[in-house]
Each structure stands twice: as C-alpha cells, then as structure tokens.
Design an enzyme around this catalytic site. Structure first.
Site: not given
Ligand code: GLC
Length: 556
Positions: A274, A216
């Site tokens: 991500e 993440d």
């Molecule tokens: C990422 C996740 C999202 C979350 C953020 C903070 O972007 O996909 O859902 O709110 O991280 O952890």
C-alpha cells in the site's frame, strides 16, 4: 493440495496478471449469526468466489484485535480474532481455497500494533528507559511539566499523533507516537527485535500456505529518529524533504529483508504494497527487483471519469513500472474509499474519498453504467486487477449511516466532521427481500454490525444472478473471457490506437484484441469489421455504435 500448473518463468508469476478479490471479513458473510462476518462465512462462499472467476483473495487483517481500527490494530499476529474464528479455521480456509485454485493474500501491518499487544502492555508497566519501551517511540513531553506533545505531528485520523501515559507509579509520564489512532502505537523499526518479529510473522503465515502479503501503510514505518517538528516553515501536507516519517530512504531496507524471506520458499511469495505516493519514481522504487512485487495504483483510483485524464494515468503508470519490470495494478475501490458506483455518479468524479463530497448528490444509474464500463477497462489493461467485495453487486456507498452506528476512528477523531469509511464497509447482501439479506443466517442473534439499506433488495447475489444483464453476470462473463483470451491473460503488448477520438479510449493488446471506452456524451461509430466479444451495456440496434459510458472488447 490441488493447485494449478506453475510456471518457473518469473515473467509469468501469478501476481503479474491476477485478478485479486478483497475480502473484508467482518462484512462478507456471517455464519454464526452474531452480525459480524467470519471465516466460516467465507469458507461457505469459496465456491461462489471460485465461480466468479477471480484468481486470489486478499483478506484484511483477521488477527486478534480490539478493533479500534477494524483490525488494523493487531494484538496478536498468531491468533485469529475470536469474532472471526480460530487458527485451525484459517488453515482450513487456506487449504480449501487452494483446492479451488484460489491464492491467499493476508494483510501485514508493519507501522504499528494494538495498544493491547503484549509488547505495548509491557512497555507501559516497565516504565521510562526500559528495553520494552525501545520497541515504540516514547518521548518526554515539551513544556514546563512535559504537558505538551513531543512534536507537532498529527494523526492521520485527526488530532495529535501523541498520547501521554502515566508512569508505573501513577504520575503523568511520557508520550508515545501513533500516526493513526491512539490505540495504534508506532513500532520503532530501528530496533532489531521489531525487524525479527515481523519477519517471523511473515514466516508464520507463509508456512501455513499463504501466497502473499499486502503491506499496510508501507511508506511509513521508518522515522527520523530525531522526531523533528514540522515547525513554522513546513506542515504535514507541505513537508520538508526528506519527510520525517513518509517514504524515507531507509524504509526500503525493511522490504529488501522481506523479499529474502518471500524468495526463500520453493514457490516465492508475493509482496504487495500500500504505497500512496505522488512521485512516480519514488513509487517505483518500492518495486525494484529486490523489493515488492506490486503496489496499489492510487493515481488510477483517484482519477476522474475523463478520457484525457485516464489516458494520462495509464501512460504514467506503465512508464513508472517499466524500468523496474513490475506489473501495473488497476483498482477502483477498497475498504478505505467511497464505492466507485457513487463516485462515478457525482458531478465531481475525482476523489477516492473526500469528506467534502460526502453529501454530494450521486446519480447511481449513471455511476453503475460507468462502473460496468470501468470493469472492462480495468480487466483489459496490462497487469493485475483488484476487486473490492460487493462491487460485483453494484453496491453504492451507504451515506446515511446513523452517527450511533458509525465505527470508524476518522469519525470519532474528527468530532464527526469526517463521516469516515463505514459507508463502503456495510455487510454484503446475498439473498432475500430485507436485511440481513442472507448476510447472517435465519435465526441470527445479532443485527449486521452496520445497517444495510432496504434498497439493497435489488442488489443481492440472488436477485442479480437471475438477470442475464446484471452487473454480477457481467463480472462473471468478463472474468471468464479474460482467462480465455491469451492477449489479456498473458503479457501481450499494449498500445493506443492512433486514430482515437478525444473522449474515447481505444487500445489494443497484441494483434488480436482491442478495447474501446466511450467517455463522451454521444455514440461513437465502431471500427468496421471487428467482432464484438463483450459490451458493458446494451449496444445500439445496428450494433455499429458505441453508446456513451460503455466499453467494448473486440477481436481485431
Ligand atoms: C491503511 C488501511 C486502513 C488503516 C490504516 C492504518 O491505510 O488500509 O484501513 O486504517 O492503514 O492501519
């Protein structure tokens, strides 16, 4: 544990071509009837997922959490949130999924933990200067009495990225950094204990059979330790280089260390990041051979439904991945963006998520037609593909969730100006004519945690199962065909067909497979002599014309 035959050739590692289905547990299936999805609900639907034809499941965070950000505020990585189940159920789920040939990916959140995490609680009681506070970013405030935040950074969810805490004696004390909600304090990755703990968390889940992790907010854990303000010359959207907290060079050390952990298993584990970055080279740096295996392709997700733009994004994606030898990924929806049936039905199809477009009218029939065409495009491109739960039912964004039902911090921290992401997180409709549409069992004590639209009576798995041309049937057919066609399943060479018309995407995979997507407003003549394998919509009567917003797979 029954698993498919494994190849030892690194080029054939499963994540390179896998179709990965994202399970947002809270909204998938509720077995205990409290209105919140749970692991027992997922376990009961594993045969459905295997039957759909996907290769792996990615679970959003399922760990113990106060749910200030739907589980991205982790209080304890080694426990399952009681709303979802317990550790033994997670272990059973992993085993049952493996027995059905499904791999498991869990979400790891390195940037922050919950303010209820034992570390942060200890930091609060231990006070300034303590070792416990060193695991986070505590700083005195600016101004005469420290009443101003330490710098001008903003939270991703709106408002300042700092919150002030009282000293153990109750007097106003220092501030701590949170790039997301106040309930998500940022970890200090310069501290060895933080590094050791997250590596141990990886091992905890890998030892339980998990096949990979989704990382993440992967560009954000490393910070400039001076925590400099953007100041008058820069802003968070027009930042200096290097950025004080996004994509800093030293963030790569974290993933190099994680890769060693992943590679220490007899069958290496996959790291999937991500990584939202505009610069293709900076993006690809995360995919170097000693770092992550794959990363989400957000340029593709944000690309408008336009042949020229799609072609450019595909080319740029493949060009960025080639030098590092990483597989491309193709993704159109997830739990953070507007469902693509809605996006593709709008006049402006360009943004994954835009509060400004929230009330823009959407032609859902058109959006669905394009979503069907996009599925066949995604599955034909080289690399792996991500599906978000419910897209196989043709679900659209629920835009009319009442304010009192909304849960997303984007909504609260913007004072309601940003509706947030709840509209793509509404519990799935499985069967029946009215809410809860089989999401919860008969006799459930709780209503679904977000209200489902009555119009979803037409979008249940049950209703779609019964119709030969439904979107659900298209997903099943396409996924099964993709498995059978060696040109799609393997890494067959990709190339555009030279004669392609302007608003047509026309490409081949290997010698035997060709894909055409008509993004124009008029029918386009199909090439002579090609055998039609699959079409995303009904073909013209002669079968020789490709209708608008339609994709076909051909045997060349
Ligand atoms: C990422 C996740 C999202 C979350 C953020 C903070 O972007 O996909 O859902 O709110 O991280 O952890």
């Amino acid at each position: 544990m029954a698993v498919r035959t494994r190849s030892t050739d690194p080029a054939e590692h499963w994540w390179r071509t896998a179709v990965i289905y994202q399970v947002y547990v809270r909204s998938f299936a509720d077995a205990n009837g409290d209105g919140v999805g749970d692991l027992a609900g997922v376990r009961a639907k594993l045969p459905y997922l295997a039957g759909l034809g996907v290769d792996a499941l990615w679970f959003n965070p399922w760990y113990a959490s106060p749910m200030a950000d739907a589980g991205y505020d982790v209080a304890d990585y080694r426990r399952i949130d009681p709303a979802f189940g317990d550790l033994s159920e997670a272990e059973a789920l992993i085993e049952e999924a493996h027995a059905l040939g499904l791999r498991i990916i869990v979400d790891i959140v390195p940037n922050h933990v919950s303010d209820r995490h034992a570390w942060f609680q200890e930091a609060l009681t231990s006070g300034p200067g303590s070792a416990a506070r060193e695991l986070f970013w505590f700083r005195p405030g600016r101004g005469a009495d420290g009443e101003l935040p330490p710098n001008d950074w903003k939270s991703e969810f709106g408002g300042p990225a700092w919150t002030r805490v009282p000293n153990p004696d109750g007097t106003p004390g220092s501030w701590y950094l949170h790039l997301f909600a106040a309930e998500q304090p940022d970890l200090n990755w310069n501290n060895a204990k933080v590094r050791e703990e997250l590596e141990s968390v990886l091992r905890f889940w890998f030892d339980r059979g998990v096949d990979g992790v989704r990382i993440d907010s992967a560009t954000m854990p490393a910070k400039d330790p001076a925590l400099p303000s953007f100041g008058p010359d820069f802003t968070q959207s027009a930042p200096p280089k290097p950025h004080p907290f996004v994509d800093r060079d030293d963030v790569h050390e974290i993933y190099r260390a994680w890769r060693l952990v992943a590679d220490s298993y007899p069958e290496p584990k996959a790291l999937i990041g991500e990584v939202w970055l505009a610069d293709p080279e900076r993006f690809a740096a995360y995919l170097r051979p000693d770092e992550m295996h794959a990363a989400f392709n957000f340029d593709y997700l944000n690309c408008p439904w336009d042949a020229g733009r799609l072609r450019t994004v595909v080319d740029e994606t493949l060009a960025a991945h080639a030098p590092v030898g990483a597989p491309a990924t193709w993704v159109l929806s997830n739990h953070d963006v507007t469902r693509h049936v809605t996006r593709y039905g709008r006049a402006d199809t360009s943004m994954g998520r835009s509060p400004q477009l929230h009330d823009a009218p959407a032609d859902l029939a058109l959006g669905t037609r394009r979503a069907r065409a996009a599925l066949l495009l995604n599955l034909a491109l080289p690399g792996s593909c991500y599906l978000y739960q419910g897209e196989e039912f043709g679900l659209w964004e629920v835009s009319d969730i009442p304010a009192e039902a909304r849960q997303d911090p984007f909504f609260f921290r913007s004072g309601g100006a940003d509706p947030g992401r709840d509209g793509c997180r509404v519990p799935l409709p499985w069967a029946g004519q009215a809410p809860p549409f089989g999401f919860s069992p008969i006799g459930a004590t709780g209503a679904p945690w977000l209200p489902q639209p009555a119009a979803w009576a037409t979008q249940t798995a049950e209703a779609l199962d019964g119709q030969p041309n439904s979107i659900l049937r298209l997903y099943r057919t396409a996924l099964s065909l993709r498995r059978q066609l060696p040109d799609l399943r393997g890494g067959a060479e990709f190339g555009w067909t030279e004669t392609a018309a302007d608003e047509l995407l026309d490409f081949h995979r290997g010698d035997g497979f060709r894909c055409l997507v008509n993004l124009s407003a008029h029918p386009i003549r199909l090439p002579e002599g090609a055998e039609l394998l699959l079409a995303s919509a009904e073909m013209s009567e002669s079968g020789r014309d490709l209708p608008p917003d339609t994709t076909v797979w051909l045997r060349a």
